[in-house]
Motif scaffolding. Structure first.
Motif, PDB file in Angstrom:
ATOM      1  N   GLU A  84     -39.496  63.161 -56.905  1.00 51.63           N
ATOM      2  CA  GLU A  84     -40.664  64.044 -56.928  1.00 51.63           C
ATOM      3  C   GLU A  84     -40.329  65.402 -57.547  1.00 51.63           C
ATOM      4  O   GLU A  84     -41.140  65.970 -58.282  1.00 51.63           O
ATOM      5  CB  GLU A  84     -41.219  64.231 -55.510  1.00 51.63           C
ATOM      6  CG  GLU A  84     -41.815  62.975 -54.914  1.00 51.63           C
ATOM      7  CD  GLU A  84     -42.886  62.356 -55.801  1.00 51.63           C
ATOM      8  OE1 GLU A  84     -43.643  63.093 -56.447  1.00 51.63           O
ATOM      9  OE2 GLU A  84     -42.966  61.114 -55.849  1.00 51.63           O
ATOM     10  N   LEU A  85     -39.147  65.917 -57.262  1.00 48.98           N
ATOM     11  CA  LEU A  85     -38.749  67.178 -57.897  1.00 48.98           C
ATOM     12  C   LEU A  85     -38.684  67.029 -59.415  1.00 48.98           C
ATOM     13  O   LEU A  85     -39.075  67.942 -60.159  1.00 48.98           O
ATOM     14  CB  LEU A  85     -37.399  67.637 -57.356  1.00 48.98           C
ATOM     15  CG  LEU A  85     -37.394  68.234 -55.946  1.00 48.98           C
ATOM     16  CD1 LEU A  85     -35.967  68.433 -55.457  1.00 48.98           C
ATOM     17  CD2 LEU A  85     -38.157  69.553 -55.911  1.00 48.98           C
ATOM     18  N   ALA A  86     -38.206  65.883 -59.879  1.00 46.66           N
ATOM     19  CA  ALA A  86     -38.070  65.674 -61.320  1.00 46.66           C
ATOM     20  C   ALA A  86     -39.397  65.319 -61.985  1.00 46.66           C
ATOM     21  O   ALA A  86     -39.809  65.950 -62.960  1.00 46.66           O
ATOM     22  CB  ALA A  86     -37.038  64.574 -61.589  1.00 46.66           C
ATOM     23  N   VAL A 132     -33.333  65.779 -68.506  1.00 49.33           N
ATOM     24  CA  VAL A 132     -32.030  65.289 -68.975  1.00 49.33           C
ATOM     25  C   VAL A 132     -30.982  65.459 -67.878  1.00 49.33           C
ATOM     26  O   VAL A 132     -30.168  64.568 -67.630  1.00 49.33           O
ATOM     27  CB  VAL A 132     -31.607  66.024 -70.266  1.00 49.33           C
ATOM     28  CG1 VAL A 132     -30.146  65.716 -70.606  1.00 49.33           C
ATOM     29  CG2 VAL A 132     -32.504  65.613 -71.427  1.00 49.33           C
ATOM     30  N   TYR A 133     -31.010  66.636 -67.197  1.00 51.82           N
ATOM     31  CA  TYR A 133     -30.087  66.850 -66.088  1.00 51.82           C
ATOM     32  C   TYR A 133     -30.271  65.762 -65.024  1.00 51.82           C
ATOM     33  O   TYR A 133     -29.308  65.203 -64.501  1.00 51.82           O
ATOM     34  CB  TYR A 133     -30.331  68.220 -65.433  1.00 51.82           C
ATOM     35  CG  TYR A 133     -29.927  69.399 -66.275  1.00 51.82           C
ATOM     36  CD1 TYR A 133     -28.963  69.281 -67.269  1.00 51.82           C
ATOM     37  CD2 TYR A 133     -30.507  70.647 -66.079  1.00 51.82           C
ATOM     38  CE1 TYR A 133     -28.596  70.370 -68.041  1.00 51.82           C
ATOM     39  CE2 TYR A 133     -30.144  71.743 -66.842  1.00 51.82           C
ATOM     40  CZ  TYR A 133     -29.198  71.606 -67.824  1.00 51.82           C
ATOM     41  OH  TYR A 133     -28.843  72.668 -68.584  1.00 51.82           O
ATOM     42  N   PHE A 134     -31.537  65.478 -64.684  1.00 54.49           N
ATOM     43  CA  PHE A 134     -31.837  64.485 -63.657  1.00 54.49           C
ATOM     44  C   PHE A 134     -31.314  63.110 -64.061  1.00 54.49           C
ATOM     45  O   PHE A 134     -30.673  62.414 -63.265  1.00 54.49           O
ATOM     46  CB  PHE A 134     -33.344  64.427 -63.414  1.00 54.49           C
ATOM     47  CG  PHE A 134     -33.764  63.345 -62.451  1.00 54.49           C
ATOM     48  CD1 PHE A 134     -33.590  63.503 -61.089  1.00 54.49           C
ATOM     49  CD2 PHE A 134     -34.325  62.166 -62.910  1.00 54.49           C
ATOM     50  CE1 PHE A 134     -33.968  62.513 -60.199  1.00 54.49           C
ATOM     51  CE2 PHE A 134     -34.707  61.165 -62.036  1.00 54.49           C
ATOM     52  CZ  PHE A 134     -34.529  61.342 -60.672  1.00 54.49           C
ATOM     53  N   LEU A 135     -31.580  62.704 -65.305  1.00 57.14           N
ATOM     54  CA  LEU A 135     -31.130  61.390 -65.773  1.00 57.14           C
ATOM     55  C   LEU A 135     -29.615  61.290 -65.792  1.00 57.14           C
ATOM     56  O   LEU A 135     -29.044  60.265 -65.411  1.00 57.14           O
ATOM     57  CB  LEU A 135     -31.701  61.105 -67.163  1.00 57.14           C
ATOM     58  CG  LEU A 135     -33.210  60.825 -67.218  1.00 57.14           C
ATOM     59  CD1 LEU A 135     -33.676  60.717 -68.666  1.00 57.14           C
ATOM     60  CD2 LEU A 135     -33.544  59.556 -66.460  1.00 57.14           C
ATOM     61  N   CYS A 136     -28.946  62.356 -66.236  1.00 55.72           N
ATOM     62  CA  CYS A 136     -27.481  62.342 -66.266  1.00 55.72           C
ATOM     63  C   CYS A 136     -26.903  62.212 -64.856  1.00 55.72           C
ATOM     64  O   CYS A 136     -25.971  61.433 -64.620  1.00 55.72           O
ATOM     65  CB  CYS A 136     -26.955  63.619 -66.927  1.00 55.72           C
ATOM     66  SG  CYS A 136     -27.213  63.679 -68.709  1.00 55.72           S
ATOM     67  N   ALA A 185     -26.596  62.269 -56.757  1.00 56.55           N
ATOM     68  CA  ALA A 185     -27.616  62.605 -57.755  1.00 56.55           C
ATOM     69  C   ALA A 185     -28.626  63.596 -57.199  1.00 56.55           C
ATOM     70  O   ALA A 185     -29.000  64.566 -57.878  1.00 56.55           O
ATOM     71  CB  ALA A 185     -28.312  61.331 -58.223  1.00 56.55           C
ATOM     72  N   THR A 186     -29.077  63.378 -55.969  1.00 57.00           N
ATOM     73  CA  THR A 186     -30.114  64.242 -55.389  1.00 57.00           C
ATOM     74  C   THR A 186     -29.615  65.655 -55.152  1.00 57.00           C
ATOM     75  O   THR A 186     -30.264  66.635 -55.553  1.00 57.00           O
ATOM     76  CB  THR A 186     -30.625  63.642 -54.067  1.00 57.00           C
ATOM     77  OG1 THR A 186     -31.097  62.314 -54.294  1.00 57.00           O
ATOM     78  CG2 THR A 186     -31.760  64.486 -53.501  1.00 57.00           C
ATOM     79  N   LEU A 187     -28.451  65.783 -54.505  1.00 52.39           N
ATOM     80  CA  LEU A 187     -27.915  67.114 -54.225  1.00 52.39           C
ATOM     81  C   LEU A 187     -27.532  67.835 -55.517  1.00 52.39           C
ATOM     82  O   LEU A 187     -27.691  69.054 -55.622  1.00 52.39           O
ATOM     83  CB  LEU A 187     -26.709  67.008 -53.297  1.00 52.39           C
ATOM     84  CG  LEU A 187     -27.006  66.515 -51.873  1.00 52.39           C
ATOM     85  CD1 LEU A 187     -25.728  66.508 -51.039  1.00 52.39           C
ATOM     86  CD2 LEU A 187     -28.068  67.383 -51.206  1.00 52.39           C
ATOM     87  N   GLY A 188     -27.054  67.077 -56.499  1.00 52.94           N
ATOM     88  CA  GLY A 188     -26.728  67.688 -57.788  1.00 52.94           C
ATOM     89  C   GLY A 188     -27.953  68.251 -58.472  1.00 52.94           C
ATOM     90  O   GLY A 188     -27.931  69.359 -59.039  1.00 52.94           O
ATOM     91  N   PHE A 189     -29.067  67.517 -58.404  1.00 54.64           N
ATOM     92  CA  PHE A 189     -30.293  67.999 -59.044  1.00 54.64           C
ATOM     93  C   PHE A 189     -30.882  69.191 -58.292  1.00 54.64           C
ATOM     94  O   PHE A 189     -31.377  70.140 -58.906  1.00 54.64           O
ATOM     95  CB  PHE A 189     -31.319  66.867 -59.125  1.00 54.64           C
ATOM     96  CG  PHE A 189     -32.508  67.203 -59.980  1.00 54.64           C
ATOM     97  CD1 PHE A 189     -32.350  67.534 -61.318  1.00 54.64           C
ATOM     98  CD2 PHE A 189     -33.787  67.201 -59.449  1.00 54.64           C
ATOM     99  CE1 PHE A 189     -33.442  67.862 -62.112  1.00 54.64           C
ATOM    100  CE2 PHE A 189     -34.880  67.513 -60.236  1.00 54.64           C
ATOM    101  CZ  PHE A 189     -34.710  67.841 -61.570  1.00 54.64           C
TER     102      PHE A 189
END
Length: 240
Positions: free
Chosen positions: A158-160, A27-31, A61-65
């Protein structure tokens, strides 16, 4: 070799805990991805270069995740550290990712050929990268596109998908079944359409298998980055 569970969410005590963690992180990733897309759209409406707009949304998005994965809610290494594996092994992991890319080429060719035939009956939707390459892009736009699709997207996805979702799936399924389902879910989040889903799923399946073999997402990140870079390069050659 022996198939093993990957690190990360599967370190939870029960499958239920693992699944809850995977769901929350997904959910974090999608948001973050949606917020990144909104940022790109906002920059495009402000007449910012399309390459920079896409890059800005992707890096947000990437750095946030990554920051989310680095947050420690329990003692010990962060989730990010467990997903990446020991730093001294990254060179070995990178080689494994490169060999996985080469080993997967026959599958990609077969499924891409099938997908191209299916596009005669199921038209593929327009892809943002194709639009950018086909609109007389500047060198700066091409460079930012390669950074976005060839570096940032592989890291975040890949992390997600392999790091978070696959770990939970392996609690409930065997290695190959989890790899197939994970590959299909990976393909489903891309905009290429139903006709090309098998080609994308084969990339996701290979990434899932190498992740389980090495208990790290680094091989999958390398494989994904090389794949995307080759696809972009081929696209540039064909358009030229």
């Amino acid at each position: 070799g022996k198939w093993q569970l990957i690190g990360g969410p599967v370190d939870a005590e029960t499958p239920e805990q693992s699944s809850r963690l995977a769901l929350r992180m997904s959910v974090y990733f999608l948001c973050l991805f949606l917020l990144g897309s909104a940022l790109s759209s906002l920059l495009l409406s402000a007449k910012v270069d399309v390459g920079f707009a896409q890059f800005a949304g992707m890096i947000f998005a990437t750095l946030g995740f990554i920051a989310t994965l680095k947050m420690q809610s329990t003692p010990g290494p962060s989730l990010l550290s467990r997903l990446l594996g020991p730093q001294e092994m990254w060179g070995t992991y990178a080689k494994a990712g490169l060999w996985t890319f080469f080993a997967n080429i026959p599958l990609v060719i077969v499924f891409a050929s099938v997908g191209n035939l299916l596009t005669r009956f199921i038209p593929a939707p327009s892809h943002p990268a194709t639009e950018m390459l086909g609109d007389n892009p500047t060198l700066a736009t091409i460079a930012l596109l390669f950074l976005s699709a060839g570096v940032l997207a592989p890291i975040g996805e890949e992390l997600a998908v392999r790091g978070v979702m696959l770990g939970a799936q392996r609690r409930w399924m065997r290695a190959v079944g989890a790899g197939i389902l994970n590959g299909l879910l990976f393909a489903a989040i891309h905009p290429q359409g139903a006709a090309l889903i098998l080609g994308l799923a084969s990339v996701g399946f290979a990434a899932s298998m190498v992740t389980q073999m090495y208990r790290s997402v680094v091989p999958a990140i390398v494989m994904h980055a090389v794949h995307n870079s080759c696809v972009l390069t081929l696209g540039l050659v064909l358009l030229a």
